[in-house]
Design a protein around this motif. Structure first.
Motif, mmCIF file in Angstrom:
data_model
loop_
_atom_site.group_PDB
_atom_site.id
_atom_site.type_symbol
_atom_site.label_atom_id
_atom_site.label_comp_id
_atom_site.label_asym_id
_atom_site.label_seq_id
_atom_site.Cartn_x
_atom_site.Cartn_y
_atom_site.Cartn_z
ATOM 1 N N MET A 1 40.181 32.984 46.047
ATOM 2 C CA MET A 1 39.738 33.742 44.636
ATOM 3 C C MET A 1 39.957 35.205 44.877
ATOM 4 O O MET A 1 39.603 35.720 45.712
ATOM 5 C CB MET A 1 38.451 33.464 44.299
ATOM 6 N N THR A 2 40.869 35.695 43.754
ATOM 7 C CA THR A 2 41.103 37.102 43.908
ATOM 8 C C THR A 2 39.856 37.968 43.534
ATOM 9 O O THR A 2 39.049 37.402 42.810
ATOM 10 C CB THR A 2 42.459 37.526 43.033
ATOM 11 N N LEU A 3 39.871 39.388 43.844
ATOM 12 C CA LEU A 3 39.103 40.367 43.376
ATOM 13 C C LEU A 3 39.059 40.184 41.713
ATOM 14 O O LEU A 3 38.065 40.189 41.214
ATOM 15 C CB LEU A 3 39.335 41.444 43.625
ATOM 16 N N THR A 4 40.146 40.165 41.080
ATOM 17 C CA THR A 4 40.460 40.125 39.857
ATOM 18 C C THR A 4 39.823 39.144 39.344
ATOM 19 O O THR A 4 39.133 39.069 37.889
ATOM 20 C CB THR A 4 41.820 40.349 39.477
ATOM 21 N N GLU A 5 39.873 37.768 39.516
ATOM 22 C CA GLU A 5 39.365 36.801 39.100
ATOM 23 C C GLU A 5 37.894 36.698 39.378
ATOM 24 O O GLU A 5 37.181 36.485 38.238
ATOM 25 C CB GLU A 5 39.848 35.508 39.887
ATOM 26 N N VAL A 6 37.296 37.355 40.319
ATOM 27 C CA VAL A 6 35.776 37.400 40.526
ATOM 28 C C VAL A 6 35.231 38.370 39.468
ATOM 29 O O VAL A 6 34.246 38.032 38.556
ATOM 30 C CB VAL A 6 35.431 37.840 41.920
ATOM 31 N N VAL A 7 36.004 39.699 39.266
ATOM 32 C CA VAL A 7 35.475 40.382 38.385
ATOM 33 C C VAL A 7 35.569 39.833 37.018
ATOM 34 O O VAL A 7 34.509 40.025 36.044
ATOM 35 C CB VAL A 7 36.282 41.946 38.327
ATOM 36 N N ALA A 8 36.671 39.522 36.517
ATOM 37 C CA ALA A 8 36.711 38.842 35.234
ATOM 38 C C ALA A 8 35.839 37.755 34.990
ATOM 39 O O ALA A 8 35.235 37.512 33.890
ATOM 40 C CB ALA A 8 38.328 38.255 34.973
ATOM 41 N N GLY A 9 35.466 36.831 36.070
ATOM 42 C CA GLY A 9 34.432 35.774 35.739
ATOM 43 C C GLY A 9 33.190 36.129 35.609
ATOM 44 O O GLY A 9 32.276 35.723 34.545
ATOM 45 N N VAL A 10 32.693 37.279 36.526
ATOM 46 C CA VAL A 10 31.418 37.529 36.274
ATOM 47 C C VAL A 10 31.105 38.350 34.997
ATOM 48 O O VAL A 10 30.067 38.197 34.308
ATOM 49 C CB VAL A 10 30.902 38.331 37.594
ATOM 50 N N LEU A 11 32.066 39.232 34.791
ATOM 51 C CA LEU A 11 32.038 40.281 33.485
ATOM 52 C C LEU A 11 32.451 39.464 32.141
ATOM 53 O O LEU A 11 32.513 39.851 30.955
ATOM 54 C CB LEU A 11 32.819 41.349 33.581
ATOM 55 N N VAL A 13 35.528 38.361 30.867
ATOM 56 C CA VAL A 13 36.561 38.893 30.328
ATOM 57 C C VAL A 13 37.939 38.208 30.794
ATOM 58 O O VAL A 13 37.944 37.583 31.755
ATOM 59 C CB VAL A 13 36.742 40.488 30.222
ATOM 60 N N ASP A 14 39.114 38.426 30.008
ATOM 61 C CA ASP A 14 40.165 38.005 30.632
ATOM 62 C C ASP A 14 40.895 38.660 31.810
ATOM 63 O O ASP A 14 40.588 39.929 31.724
ATOM 64 C CB ASP A 14 41.219 37.882 29.361
ATOM 65 N N PRO A 15 41.196 37.996 32.766
ATOM 66 C CA PRO A 15 41.766 38.578 33.977
ATOM 67 C C PRO A 15 42.756 39.728 33.634
ATOM 68 O O PRO A 15 42.780 40.490 34.185
ATOM 69 C CB PRO A 15 42.397 37.449 34.918
ATOM 70 N N THR A 26 35.262 51.004 30.740
ATOM 71 C CA THR A 26 36.151 50.465 29.980
ATOM 72 C C THR A 26 36.129 49.129 29.581
ATOM 73 O O THR A 26 36.534 48.348 28.910
ATOM 74 C CB THR A 26 37.687 50.689 30.919
ATOM 75 N N ILE A 27 34.958 48.341 30.219
ATOM 76 C CA ILE A 27 34.763 46.906 30.107
ATOM 77 C C ILE A 27 33.233 46.915 29.714
ATOM 78 O O ILE A 27 32.403 47.271 30.402
ATOM 79 C CB ILE A 27 34.856 46.015 31.264
ATOM 80 N N GLY A 28 33.082 46.702 28.270
ATOM 81 C CA GLY A 28 31.690 46.688 27.639
ATOM 82 C C GLY A 28 30.785 45.706 28.358
ATOM 83 O O GLY A 28 29.573 46.114 28.318
ATOM 84 N N THR A 29 31.119 44.527 28.980
ATOM 85 C CA THR A 29 30.096 43.783 29.383
ATOM 86 C C THR A 29 29.782 44.285 30.908
ATOM 87 O O THR A 29 28.982 43.611 31.595
ATOM 88 C CB THR A 29 30.758 42.479 29.724
#
Length: 76
Positions: A1-11, A13-15, A26-29
């Motif tokens: 799992m990439t950092l981008t995927e982890v961040v997107a999953g937790v927040l 949002v779309d990767p 920049t990311i409201g969540t």
């Protein structure tokens, strides 16, 4: 799992929305609670622990990537 995927999953949002410049501004969540959830998830995924200073000083995905690299993890 990439950092981008982890961040997107937790927040939740779309990767495609996640870049190195992404952060709470920049990311409201990306709230303080989600910040802690992100740290815990990264600790689990990469099998490491963040110091309080690491958690406090992270302001972007680039900062997360730098902390992970400093801990010997190549965060793709």
């Amino acid at each position: 799992m990439t950092l981008t995927e982890v961040v997107a999953g937790v927040l939740e949002v779309d990767p495609a929305e996640v870049t190195d410049d992404s952060g709470p501004q920049t990311i409201g969540t990306w709230t303080s609670l989600r910040h802690l959830q992100l740290v815990v998830t990264l600790e689990e995924v990469y099998g490491l622990s963040f110091a309080f200073e690491d958690i406090r000083d992270v302001r972007s995905v680039a900062d997360l990537r730098a902390v992970l690299r400093a801990k010997g993890t190549e965060a793709a």
